[in-house]
Design an enzyme around this catalytic site. Structure first.
Site, mmCIF file in Angstrom:
data_model
loop_
_atom_site.group_PDB
_atom_site.id
_atom_site.type_symbol
_atom_site.label_atom_id
_atom_site.label_comp_id
_atom_site.label_asym_id
_atom_site.label_seq_id
_atom_site.Cartn_x
_atom_site.Cartn_y
_atom_site.Cartn_z
ATOM 1 N N HIS A 1 -55.468 27.370 -19.352
ATOM 2 C CA HIS A 1 -54.933 27.275 -20.679
ATOM 3 C C HIS A 1 -55.973 27.601 -21.666
ATOM 4 O O HIS A 1 -55.768 28.283 -22.627
ATOM 5 C CB HIS A 1 -54.126 26.335 -20.964
ATOM 6 C CG HIS A 1 -52.725 26.878 -21.869
ATOM 7 N ND1 HIS A 1 -53.078 27.757 -22.954
ATOM 8 C CD2 HIS A 1 -51.556 26.534 -21.700
ATOM 9 C CE1 HIS A 1 -51.924 27.853 -23.263
ATOM 10 N NE2 HIS A 1 -50.871 27.223 -22.798
ATOM 11 N N ALA A 2 -57.499 27.121 -21.517
ATOM 12 C CA ALA A 2 -58.209 27.067 -22.326
ATOM 13 C C ALA A 2 -58.770 28.504 -22.615
ATOM 14 O O ALA A 2 -59.356 29.238 -23.500
ATOM 15 C CB ALA A 2 -59.385 26.402 -21.927
#
Length: 473
Positions: A138-139
């Site tokens: 998700h980063a």
């Protein structure tokens, strides 16, 4: 491992730093079903020639300096390390493709995540099930960014020379923009603007205060779907609820100005009520609130953008994690409630959320906390919000035409993420006229996710029948 930062390293955004915290470590899983068997060599060749390998996030390592600050560092990509091939059925027992893939995804949701000695993405090829699973940390970006990246690697089946794209929602024209209006119409217009501003200020104040209290100590009442601290480590099960977009569009016409999102939350409210009637105690209070956490896209143009637009640094639709968090309550009602009442209640609630600045506040306050107090405090506050609510829900719009990866048509697109303290997370993706919602549960709390999926499907069918009955009268 700590390493000295170089001048070419790029620091992670505040949202990116939040998602690499141990308590909020999130990996997005996108399952793509294919019509024909998977050609491994063709997939590897397509990945090597794809725009994905030219994107800085997908060819950078996550490194930390001696002070613990995270950075992106460009590196060489060895595609073979990012491709995982499974040539045998992945399920422990004989089951159909959907159940097997869901079982595999459920196991991934509580796995150790992605190795930091290579860029944070992988592609799993489940040959026996004709399925590709894209794993993105998700980063790297949010659902809008990653959907745009996936579409940039595909082509439309009806026109292979054209990239699939999801249209943006145009800005509404101001109804008072024309000339020749009477003075009383201008007075009415400005009174409406003033009233809208007062409503925005009032709803923003209420929702922001609730948001702050949720991050401290206020929590939902205990129910059979509630999770809590540590539940992110519990084993998972995964089921799929399937909806036709035409059914959702038909139902939304029953309430003026309703949207597909309104229908989705009405279905969730009705489906959870059905489920609690089956598993909850008989003493449940009518109107019991269960609060969901949802992410709202904050880009200037809602919906998915093409990759070239997202890559512009000065674009209001830029790449990354640009979303706010909002709290969405749904309510338990006993059997016999008018099916369309769930939709009306959901629409009224979401309309108030749209009038407020709750999503923008959560985005800005998260940035402020991350900047001033550090990622540890920001991660703790977000973790507490999840622990104090009942479920996570998201809805990503996909292409409405059939698309292909290479020459292989895609039959379905589904998404879920790694586990959270919630015992229930729901992620819906629409594609080619259908909307599939992945229901990920902690199996020791919700042992029957397939029944829960049926509750949601039956809730939509009941609403559709109610609309049809109304039209005949």
């Amino acid at each position: 491992m700590a390493t000295l930062a170089s001048e070419s390293d790029e620091p992670l955004t505040p949202a990116g730093r939040l998602f690499v915290r141990p308590e909020m470590n999130q990996v997005i899983h996108c399952a793509v079903g294919l019509k024909n068997p998977i050609d491994i060599d063709s997939v590897i060749a397509q990945v090597r020639s794809s725009v994905m390998l030219h994107h800085p996030r997908f060819c950078s390592l996550l490194v930390r300096d001696p002070d613990g600050r995270e950075h992106w560092r460009r590196t060489h990509i060895d595609v073979d390390r990012h491709i995982v091939v499974l040539d045998r059925p992945v399920a422990a027992t004989e089951s159909d493709d959907e159940c097997s893939v869901n079982e595999y995804l459920a196991d991934l949701s509580t796995s150790s995540g992605l190795s930091e000695d290579k860029p944070l993405w992988e592609i799993h090829l489940l040959l026996a099930h004709k399925c590709m699973i894209f794993r993105f940390h998700h980063a790297l970006g949010d659902g809008v960014s990653l959907m745009s990246m996936l579409l940039a690697c595909c082509r439309r089946e009806d026109d292979p020379d054209v990239l699939p794209r999801i249209g943006s929602v145009g800005n509404r024209r101001n109804g008072m923009a024309g000339k020749g209006r009477g003075w009383w119409e201008w007075v009415y217009y400005y009174l409406r603007v003033l009233w809208g501003f007062l409503e925005m200020a009032w709803f923003s104040l209420i929702f922001v205060v609730e948001f702050i209290l949720r991050s401290l100590w206020v929590r939902d009442r205990e129910t059979v779907i509630a999770g809590g601290a540590g539940v992110e480590l519990w084993p998972r099960k995964l089921a799929t609820a399937r909806f036709w977009l035409e059914d959702m569009k038909l139902v939304k016409k029953a309430v003026p100005n309703a949207t597909v999102n309104d229908v989705l939350f009405g279905v969730v409210s009705s489906g959870l009520s059905r489920y609690l009637d089956r598993r909850g105690p008989n003493v449940l209070q009518d109107g019991l609130q269960m609060t969901g956490v949802s992410m709202v896209n904050l880009r200037e143009q809602p919906g998915s953008q093409d990759l070239s637009e997202l890559m512009k640094d000065n674009s209001g639709s830029r790449w990354g994690n640009k979303f706010g968090m909002i709290l969405l309550p749904v309510y338990y009602h006993k059997s016999g409630t008018d099916p369309l009442q769930y939709l009306k209640t959901a629409k009224a609630m979401i309309d108030r959320k749209k009038q407020s600045l709750e999503a923008y506040f959560s985005y800005k306050i998260g940035y402020l906390v991350m900047t001033c107090l550090g990622s540890k405090v920001a991660g703790l506050l977000n973790y507490r919000i999840v622990c104090n609510t009942s479920f996570t829900i998201s809805n990503v719009v996909g292409p409405q035409q059939t698309i292909m990866i290479g020459d292989n048509p895609i039959t379905y697109m589904r998404a879920n993420s790694s586990s959270l303290p919630h015992a229930l997370t729901m992620h819906m993706v629409s594609y080619a006229g259908r909307a599939d919602m992945q229901i990920l549960v902690a199996k020791d709390i919700i042992p029957d996710p397939d029944f829960l999926a049926n509750c949601f499907e039956n809730a939509l069918l009941e609403m559709k029948q109610a609309v049809s009955a109304t039209c005949k009268i």
